[in-house]
Design a protein around this motif. Structure first.
Motif, PDB file in Angstrom:
ATOM      1  N   ILE A 270       0.854  -1.188   0.000  1.00  0.00           N
ATOM      2  CA  ILE A 270       0.000   0.000   0.000  1.00  0.00           C
ATOM      3  C   ILE A 270       0.890   1.238   0.000  1.00  0.00           C
ATOM      4  N   ALA A 271       0.696   2.131  -0.970  1.00  0.00           N
ATOM      5  CA  ALA A 271       1.313   3.459  -0.926  1.00  0.00           C
ATOM      6  C   ALA A 271       0.269   4.399  -0.331  1.00  0.00           C
ATOM      7  N   PHE A 272       0.654   5.157   0.691  1.00  0.00           N
ATOM      8  CA  PHE A 272      -0.307   6.028   1.366  1.00  0.00           C
ATOM      9  C   PHE A 272       0.195   7.465   1.407  1.00  0.00           C
ATOM     10  N   ILE A 273      -0.755   8.393   1.476  1.00  0.00           N
ATOM     11  CA  ILE A 273      -0.460   9.809   1.619  1.00  0.00           C
ATOM     12  C   ILE A 273      -1.449  10.365   2.626  1.00  0.00           C
ATOM     13  N   ASN A 274      -0.963  10.859   3.749  1.00  0.00           N
ATOM     14  CA  ASN A 274      -1.819  11.471   4.760  1.00  0.00           C
ATOM     15  C   ASN A 274      -1.651  12.986   4.679  1.00  0.00           C
ATOM     16  N   LEU A 275      -2.621  13.649   4.075  1.00  0.00           N
ATOM     17  CA  LEU A 275      -2.577  15.091   3.888  1.00  0.00           C
ATOM     18  C   LEU A 275      -3.047  15.856   5.118  1.00  0.00           C
ATOM     19  N   SER A 276      -3.569  15.153   6.110  1.00  0.00           N
ATOM     20  CA  SER A 276      -4.093  15.816   7.314  1.00  0.00           C
ATOM     21  C   SER A 276      -2.982  16.505   8.080  1.00  0.00           C
ATOM     22  N   THR A 277      -3.243  17.715   8.519  1.00  0.00           N
ATOM     23  CA  THR A 277      -2.228  18.472   9.256  1.00  0.00           C
ATOM     24  C   THR A 277      -2.142  18.063  10.722  1.00  0.00           C
ATOM     25  N   HIS A 278      -3.243  17.520  11.289  1.00  0.00           N
ATOM     26  CA  HIS A 278      -3.229  17.136  12.694  1.00  0.00           C
ATOM     27  C   HIS A 278      -3.831  15.766  12.961  1.00  0.00           C
ATOM     28  N   VAL A 279      -4.416  15.143  11.948  1.00  0.00           N
ATOM     29  CA  VAL A 279      -5.144  13.890  12.159  1.00  0.00           C
ATOM     30  C   VAL A 279      -4.233  12.686  11.933  1.00  0.00           C
ATOM     31  N   LYS A 280      -4.133  11.849  12.945  1.00  0.00           N
ATOM     32  CA  LYS A 280      -3.419  10.574  12.837  1.00  0.00           C
ATOM     33  C   LYS A 280      -4.415   9.499  12.436  1.00  0.00           C
ATOM     34  N   HIS A 281      -4.107   8.745  11.401  1.00  0.00           N
ATOM     35  CA  HIS A 281      -5.006   7.705  10.924  1.00  0.00           C
ATOM     36  C   HIS A 281      -4.577   6.351  11.491  1.00  0.00           C
ATOM     37  N   THR A 282      -5.511   5.672  12.125  1.00  0.00           N
ATOM     38  CA  THR A 282      -5.262   4.319  12.610  1.00  0.00           C
ATOM     39  C   THR A 282      -5.983   3.348  11.690  1.00  0.00           C
ATOM     40  N   ILE A 283      -5.211   2.497  11.016  1.00  0.00           N
ATOM     41  CA  ILE A 283      -5.760   1.589  10.016  1.00  0.00           C
ATOM     42  C   ILE A 283      -5.933   0.207  10.630  1.00  0.00           C
ATOM     43  N   ILE A 284      -7.132  -0.325  10.537  1.00  0.00           N
ATOM     44  CA  ILE A 284      -7.416  -1.687  10.990  1.00  0.00           C
ATOM     45  C   ILE A 284      -7.545  -2.562   9.748  1.00  0.00           C
ATOM     46  N   THR A 285      -6.653  -3.502   9.588  1.00  0.00           N
ATOM     47  CA  THR A 285      -6.637  -4.302   8.364  1.00  0.00           C
ATOM     48  C   THR A 285      -7.466  -5.562   8.525  1.00  0.00           C
ATOM     49  N   GLU A 286      -8.287  -5.842   7.520  1.00  0.00           N
ATOM     50  CA  GLU A 286      -9.074  -7.065   7.466  1.00  0.00           C
ATOM     51  C   GLU A 286      -8.997  -7.638   6.061  1.00  0.00           C
ATOM     52  N   GLY A 287      -9.218  -8.922   5.929  1.00  0.00           N
ATOM     53  CA  GLY A 287      -9.199  -9.550   4.623  1.00  0.00           C
ATOM     54  C   GLY A 287      -7.803  -9.860   4.119  1.00  0.00           C
TER      55      GLY A 287
ATOM     56  N   PRO B 120       0.262  12.512  10.980  1.00  0.00           N
ATOM     57  CA  PRO B 120      -0.129  13.653  10.143  1.00  0.00           C
ATOM     58  C   PRO B 120       1.005  14.061   9.206  1.00  0.00           C
ATOM     59  N   LEU B 121       0.636  14.556   8.027  1.00  0.00           N
ATOM     60  CA  LEU B 121       1.605  15.040   7.032  1.00  0.00           C
ATOM     61  C   LEU B 121       2.726  14.023   6.812  1.00  0.00           C
ATOM     62  N   SER B 122       2.332  12.825   6.456  1.00  0.00           N
ATOM     63  CA  SER B 122       3.304  11.763   6.173  1.00  0.00           C
ATOM     64  C   SER B 122       2.886  11.032   4.903  1.00  0.00           C
ATOM     65  N   TYR B 123       3.828  10.312   4.341  1.00  0.00           N
ATOM     66  CA  TYR B 123       3.532   9.457   3.205  1.00  0.00           C
ATOM     67  C   TYR B 123       4.509   8.292   3.231  1.00  0.00           C
ATOM     68  N   GLY B 124       4.245   7.275   2.430  1.00  0.00           N
ATOM     69  CA  GLY B 124       5.148   6.131   2.449  1.00  0.00           C
ATOM     70  C   GLY B 124       4.490   4.867   1.943  1.00  0.00           C
ATOM     71  N   TYR B 125       5.013   3.729   2.411  1.00  0.00           N
ATOM     72  CA  TYR B 125       4.601   2.419   1.899  1.00  0.00           C
ATOM     73  C   TYR B 125       4.457   1.434   3.059  1.00  0.00           C
ATOM     74  N   ILE B 126       3.451   0.570   2.965  1.00  0.00           N
ATOM     75  CA  ILE B 126       3.257  -0.514   3.914  1.00  0.00           C
ATOM     76  C   ILE B 126       3.211  -1.819   3.126  1.00  0.00           C
ATOM     77  N   VAL B 127       4.105  -2.747   3.454  1.00  0.00           N
ATOM     78  CA  VAL B 127       4.208  -4.008   2.717  1.00  0.00           C
ATOM     79  C   VAL B 127       3.630  -5.142   3.562  1.00  0.00           C
ATOM     80  N   PHE B 128       2.709  -5.890   2.979  1.00  0.00           N
ATOM     81  CA  PHE B 128       2.150  -7.092   3.595  1.00  0.00           C
ATOM     82  C   PHE B 128       2.622  -8.286   2.760  1.00  0.00           C
ATOM     83  N   PRO B 129       3.794  -8.847   3.031  1.00  0.00           N
ATOM     84  CA  PRO B 129       4.376  -9.867   2.149  1.00  0.00           C
ATOM     85  C   PRO B 129       3.597 -11.172   2.099  1.00  0.00           C
ATOM     86  N   ASP B 130       2.769 -11.433   3.108  1.00  0.00           N
ATOM     87  CA  ASP B 130       2.025 -12.693   3.149  1.00  0.00           C
ATOM     88  C   ASP B 130       0.525 -12.429   3.107  1.00  0.00           C
TER      89      ASP B 130
END
Length: 389
Positions: free
Chosen positions: A284-301, A362-372
């Protein structure tokens, strides 16, 4: 000498490419020849490109790749473009890129339906802001927001390659020839090349739980630590960010601040990190444009297994807004620096406990790898590269 205002008639351009093709065929033959790439116009104009194809006529197959330039931020001059920060961080403005990419893809698909050849579509040149970019913008941390979003959007819209303007030169160069260090976009591009495979999945942010202004007075007091949670569901090669929480939905301006793109994980990453025994990896490539909001991602599937985090942030941790214009970048909390002309090792943060929440600052971007991840589309062999006729 007319610069971006130059205009070449479509009939002359068609004759030039036919002649080029004949020269290439004479020098290399029909096998292992270079690709014929073009016309690489400064903007994509559907009418001009269609006329060009008509002028080529039966010789249309001389083309292998159709290209064009894109400078979605506008001019680099602060006098002509005083709101460049907004152009880079405004989700609505980033979304307008789809107008161009959709039409470019429509053009190539029209040609494909008219014949047997599958033409490729490339971004022949992209550097954010034309006329050499702008210092502290297209060569700083903030540049990664538009750049990563553009890479994701174009891959999603069937572009096979992206040519970044430029490696050296101007204020959009990836290398700083004065200090011999690399600018933040270099790391964004390098990580993309290492973790994002050639199979593109769909990814959307759909529903959001939001503890915001309308919830409680206590929520208002903690406005700067607002969080939102998404469930990621991946089935049949698709990625959907979904949520079934019973609480309030996020306001639109919050819901659009998280942008995501999904690919099958690149084979390089699996081999380099000894993960070849894993199955169906997804990045997953992600971009968080929020200036103060931290996103907590709950992965399913996604099948249970480890994840590798590459989170890029401003090095000015306690002043992220000024840090947007820094020529440096942090990877997982460590500032990246070139030492003895060596690019630093880009180490991921491995999370083995899948119950641990995935938090995007907040104000971050990057990559999350789920190899399995066990994604069915990603279980099959990778797609060949774009660099053969």
């Amino acid at each position: 000498y007319h610069g971006v205002g130059a205009h070449v008639p479509t009939d002359k351009m068609a004759k030039a490419f036919i002649k080029l093709h004949d020269m290439v065929k004479e020098l290399w033959g029909t096998e292992n020849r270079p690709l014929i790439i073009g016309p690489d116009s400064s903007v994509f104009n559907m009418t001009w490109y269609l006329e060009f194809a008509v002028m080529l006529g039966k010789a249309l197959d001389v083309m292998d790749v159709f290209t064009y330039h894109i400078y979605s931020l506008g001019p680099g001059s602060p006098l002509l473009n005083p709101n460049m920060t907004d152009h880079m961080l405004n989700a609505t403005k980033l979304q307008t890129l789809h107008i161009t990419t959709d039409r470019a893809y429509e053009f190539v698909e029209t040609l494909r339906k008219g014949g047997e050849k599958k033409f490729q579509l490339w971004c022949g040149e992209g550097g954010g802001a034309y006329n050499s970019g702008r210092n502290l913008f297209t060569n700083s941390f903030i540049s990664g927001f538009w750049f990563l979003d553009q890479l994701g959007t174009m891959a999603q819209q069937y572009h096979q390659a992206y040519c970044r303007q430029t490696l050296i030169g101007g204020f959009y160069g990836l290398l700083n020839i004065t200090t011999m260090h690399v600018n933040p976009d270099y790391y964004t591009a390098l990580l993309w090349r290492r973790v994002m495979g050639r199979k593109v999945l769909s990814a959307d942010v759909k529903w959001t739980h939001y503890a915001g202004e309308a919830d409680t007075e206590e929520a208002e007091k903690t406005e700067k630590t607002e969080e939102k949670s998404e469930k990621i569901n991946k089935n049949r090669g698709e990625s959907a960010f979904d949520s079934d929480f019973g609480a309030a939905f996020a306001p639109g301006y919050v819901g659009h601040k998280l942008r995501v793109y999904a690919h099958c994980t690149h084979r390089w990453f699996l081999e380099q990190h000894k993960q070849t025994n894993r199955r169906g990896g997804v990045t997953i490539a992600f971009i968080n444009l929020s200036t103060h909001v931290k996103h907590t991602i709950i992965t399913e599937g996604i099948a249970k297994g480890p994840r590798a985090e590459f989170i890029l942030q401003s090095p000015r941790k306690y002043d992220v807004h000024m840090g947007l214009y820094s020529h440096h970048v942090m990877l997982n909390g460590q500032t990246l620096k070139v030492i003895n002309n060596e690019i630093p090792e880009l180490r991921p943060n491995w999370v083995l406990d899948r119950s641990k929440p995935l938090e995007l600052p907040p104000l971050s971007y990057g990559y999350i790898v789920f190899p399995d991840a066990q994604n069915t589309v990603c279980l099959t062999p990778p797609i060949p590269g774009p660099f053969s006729p």
